[in-house]
Design a protein around this motif. Structure first.
Motif, PDB file in Angstrom:
ATOM      1  N   THR A 227      36.477  32.062  48.288  1.00 39.96           N
ATOM      2  CA  THR A 227      35.121  32.606  48.445  1.00 39.96           C
ATOM      3  C   THR A 227      34.783  32.787  49.911  1.00 39.96           C
ATOM      4  OG1 THR A 227      34.431  31.498  46.403  1.00 39.96           O
ATOM      5  CG2 THR A 227      32.694  32.228  47.899  1.00 39.96           C
TER       6      THR A 227
ATOM      7  N   GLU B 293      36.569  35.908  51.157  1.00 43.82           N
ATOM      8  CA  GLU B 293      36.139  37.167  50.557  1.00 43.82           C
ATOM      9  C   GLU B 293      34.697  37.530  50.867  1.00 43.82           C
ATOM     10  OE1 GLU B 293      36.894  36.334  46.511  1.00 43.82           O
ATOM     11  OE2 GLU B 293      39.083  36.519  46.672  1.00 43.82           O
TER      12      GLU B 293
ATOM     13  N   LYS C 221      43.367  36.829  53.870  1.00 44.66           N
ATOM     14  CA  LYS C 221      42.197  37.709  53.822  1.00 44.66           C
ATOM     15  C   LYS C 221      41.318  37.637  55.074  1.00 44.66           C
ATOM     16  CE  LYS C 221      41.998  37.730  48.783  1.00 44.66           C
ATOM     17  NZ  LYS C 221      41.161  37.543  47.570  1.00 44.66           N
TER      18      LYS C 221
END
Length: 684
Positions: A233, A236, A263
């Motif tokens: 989380t 992202e 990411k």
């Protein structure tokens, strides 16, 4: 903890500070009251051109928005890639003209000479770089306008107890936060004094900030439970995320790290410090994005599983900005050599095992480790040495003269092995070491390290009945040779009042004094007297002392000294000490700045606990384990102080609560009791 962080969740300067820091001030009280702020004549002269330059005050509608695109702690003016930034207001430029980008800010309100409207004025105070966080907290209490403006201009948020305030309340007030510092479990959890799965979950925080602050860039967590999903989380939800520091955290593994690093394309800092990382057999190092990396710091010395060294070597090679690299014990000294050749710009290095690999060929030629270390001319901080072979220590000789920090807390070395190193460390300011160096090694440190500010001496054998190799001899040598000392943590088996008194006289600038005499109720081993006079001298002579840990045979007299002279003490740790309830009463009634109080295995009961009713709202927490508390006494505190959360913690295998309380954890909260307490926690 850095003094510059602003603690909103735990009281820092009084109970009303914390409440008003997150709750809107009552209109009638704050509108009609005027609080005095001391400003010198020189400061008033600085303010005049600022006040005169603002001819028209901003309207009420504008004041509701953020009048500043940067804050006390974090530079928010540069946006790279996908970084999200809050909107910048058109009148920002005239304010920015009067302050530099790094200047801490304090908002004041002045009445206009031509109008009765209130004008927010941007002020610079002489020592605001040291006290800006507290200044901002204090300023927010003056009136509703200051409260609102301070909230709109803060970008770094420090919360000392994750249960003292809810994520919803924090994000509702501070809408422009870019850096979050959050603490969870109390410190005694590190000593297995708290059952696992107690709480301190990061999940509700990351979900709340994902919705309210998509421009969040930095997260610092200490003693929190972080799952792999939380890391996903985090990666992202914040496209411009740059820094993650996890200290003493658990709940996640290498698969979560793999998702996170893959990411976060703008990641600059990934520091895993004393955290528990499960081995999911996932190659997380290989998951860093290809291409040039923005990494400035990579610390994973606590990760207890092998890593893909070839992927690490490629990552280091494409990270030209890398300054800090700390390796785990699965990196051999031969592999360390290859990394140092790739990154001679390093300033902080954790060496890994500092021993050769088991699979290295016997006929292979040893690399020139001395040349590799000599090439790292910027290296000032050295640690690691997880599985050290002392024969390789001469390799670090070339950099000793530049070192300001040296950590040998994993290196079981002798005084003879230390002396050639320490004799060249004239600039050393921070030194951590095992007691295997004996008093002789500490005497060598005292003879050379005249700039030493922090010393920590850890035990090789922490058993109470062990023969400690360090004593008052090395302790006193340090006090005589290192007179600039500001912080000391010293584990030993024997000590004298005379040595502690000498420390208080020779090192009056001590801010942190933690003396851990490992055997219970150990007196002065020369005179047989309690250690009261030694600790009394510390609080009397060290006027800057803010953190104190006491041990050995101590009577109520020692706590009387602490109450009378420890006026700046904020953190106090007590173990196996005191005669009666009066000891704790002396402390609670005499230490107005006390924030954190940790007590274990001491004869303090309900009467001692009730003596602090006047002060508990001003504290971050109180921890008492294996004392003489009863359920009835704790219930009395809960009834008398409804805004205090009183947790009674028992062992996980205990089904019913006993009359005597095993562990009491008490803290201030704006939210009331938490809703995620496990079965072994009873909230009164």
């Amino acid at each position: 903890d850095k003094a510059s962080r602003t603690d909103i969740a735990a009281p820092t300067c009084g109970s009303n500070l914390v409440v008003n820091d997150l709750e809107k001030p009552r209109k009638k009280e704050l509108a009609s009251s005027h609080r005095t702020i001391d400003i010198s004549s020189k400061q008033r002269l600085c303010l005049l051109p600022i006040i005169q330059s603002i001819t028209q005050p901003p309207s009420d509608k504008v004041e509701e928005h953020d009048p500043l695109s940067q804050s006390t702690h974090t530079d928010c003016t540069e946006d790279q890639g996908h970084t999200l930034s809050p909107p910048k207001l058109p009148y920002m430029e005239r304010y920015r003209a009067h302050t530099s980008k790094q200047s801490p800010l304090l908002w004041a309100e002045e009445a206009s000479s031509k109008a009765s409207a209130k004008v927010p004025v941007l002020c610079k105070t002489p020592d605001s770089h040291k006290h800006s966080a507290r200044d901002r907290n204090t300023a927010s209490l003056v009136c509703k306008s200051w409260y609102r403006v301070e909230a709109l201009t803060r970008s770094e948020l420090f919360i000392g107890n994750c249960y003292a305030v809810s994520p919803a309340r924090a994000t509702a007030r501070f809408t422009r936060v870019r850096a979050l510092h959050l603490k969870g479990r109390p410190r005694f959890a590190d000593f297995n004094l708290m059952p696992p799965d107690w709480g301190a979950h990061f999940n509700p925080w990351v979900l709340a900030f994902a919705k309210a602050c998509p421009w969040l860039e930095k997260v610092y967590l200490k003693r929190m439970s972080v799952t792999d999903d939380d890391l996903a989380t985090l990666a992202e939800s914040f496209l411009g995320f740059k820094e993650l520091v996890l200290v003493c955290c658990d709940g996640f593994g290498t698969s979560g790290l793999a998702i996170f690093v893959s990411k976060c394309r703008q990641l600059k800092v990934l520091d895993l410090i004393e955290s528990e990382v499960s081995d999911d057999e996932t190659d997380w190092i290989l998951c860093f994005p290809e291409g040039e990396s923005h990494l400035e710091s990579l610390i994973f010395d606590c990760v207890e599983c092998p890593i893909n060294f070839e992927a690490l070597e490629r990552l280091v090679a494409r990270s030209p900005s890398l300054k800090k690299l700390k390796l785990n014990r699965y990196v051999s000294i031969g592999q360390l050599y290859r990394l140092m050749v790739q990154a001679p710009q390093l300033t902080h290095l954790g060496t890994g095992s500092f021993s050769p690999s088991e699979i290295a060929g016997q006929g292979d030629q040893e690399p020139d480790y001395v040349t590799a270390f000599a090439a790292c001319k910027s290296l000032v901080c050295l640690s690691g040495f997880r599985e050290i072979i002392p024969d390789y220590l001469p390799a670090i000789y070339p950099i000793c003269a530049n070192l300001t920090s040296l950590n040998f807390s994993y290196a079981n070395i002798t005084a003879e092995q230390l002396k050639p190193i320490i004799s060249n460390c004239h600039k050393l300011q921070v030194f951590w070491v095992l007691d295997s160096i004996c008093d002789e090694g500490l005497q060598a440190v005292a003879a050379t390290c005249k700039e030493l500010r922090e010393l920590r001496v850890f035990p090789v054998d922490a058993r109470e009945d062990s023969d400690g190799p360090v004593s008052e001899v090395g302790f006193q040598a340090i006090s005589e040779g290192c007179r600039k000392l500001q912080s000391i943590l010293y584990f030993c088996q024997r000590m004298t009042n005379a040595a502690v008194i000498a420390m208080s006289i020779n090192c009056p600038d001590l801010v942190v004094f933690r003396l851990c005499i490992m055997g219970r109720h150990r007196p002065d081993h020369v005179t047989g007297e309690p250690m009261d006079d030694g600790f009394g001298a510390i609080v009397m002579n060290c006027k800057k002392l803010t953190r104190l840990a006491v041990s050995g045979l101590l009577t109520d007299k020692a706590f009387d000294y602490i109450g009378r002279y420890g006026k700046l003490v904020r953190t106090l740790s007590v173990a196996f000490a005191g005669d009666s309830d009066m000891a704790l009463k002396y402390v609670l009634e005499g230490c107005p700045q006390l924030q954190k109080l940790e007590i274990r295995d001491s004869p303090f009961g309900d009467a001692a606990l009730c003596s602090g009713l006047h002060h508990y709202y001003n504290m971050r927490f109180l921890w008492m384990s294996s004392c003489r508390l009863t359920h009835q006494g704790c219930q009395q505190i809960a009834r008398a102080m409804p805004r205090l959360v009183v947790e009674v913690i028992r062992s996980a295998d205990e089904e019913e609560m006993d009359v005597c309380v095993q562990t009491l954890y008490m803290y201030r909260s704006l939210e009331g009791p938490r809703n995620d307490a496990p079965k072994f926690v009873t909230i009164l």
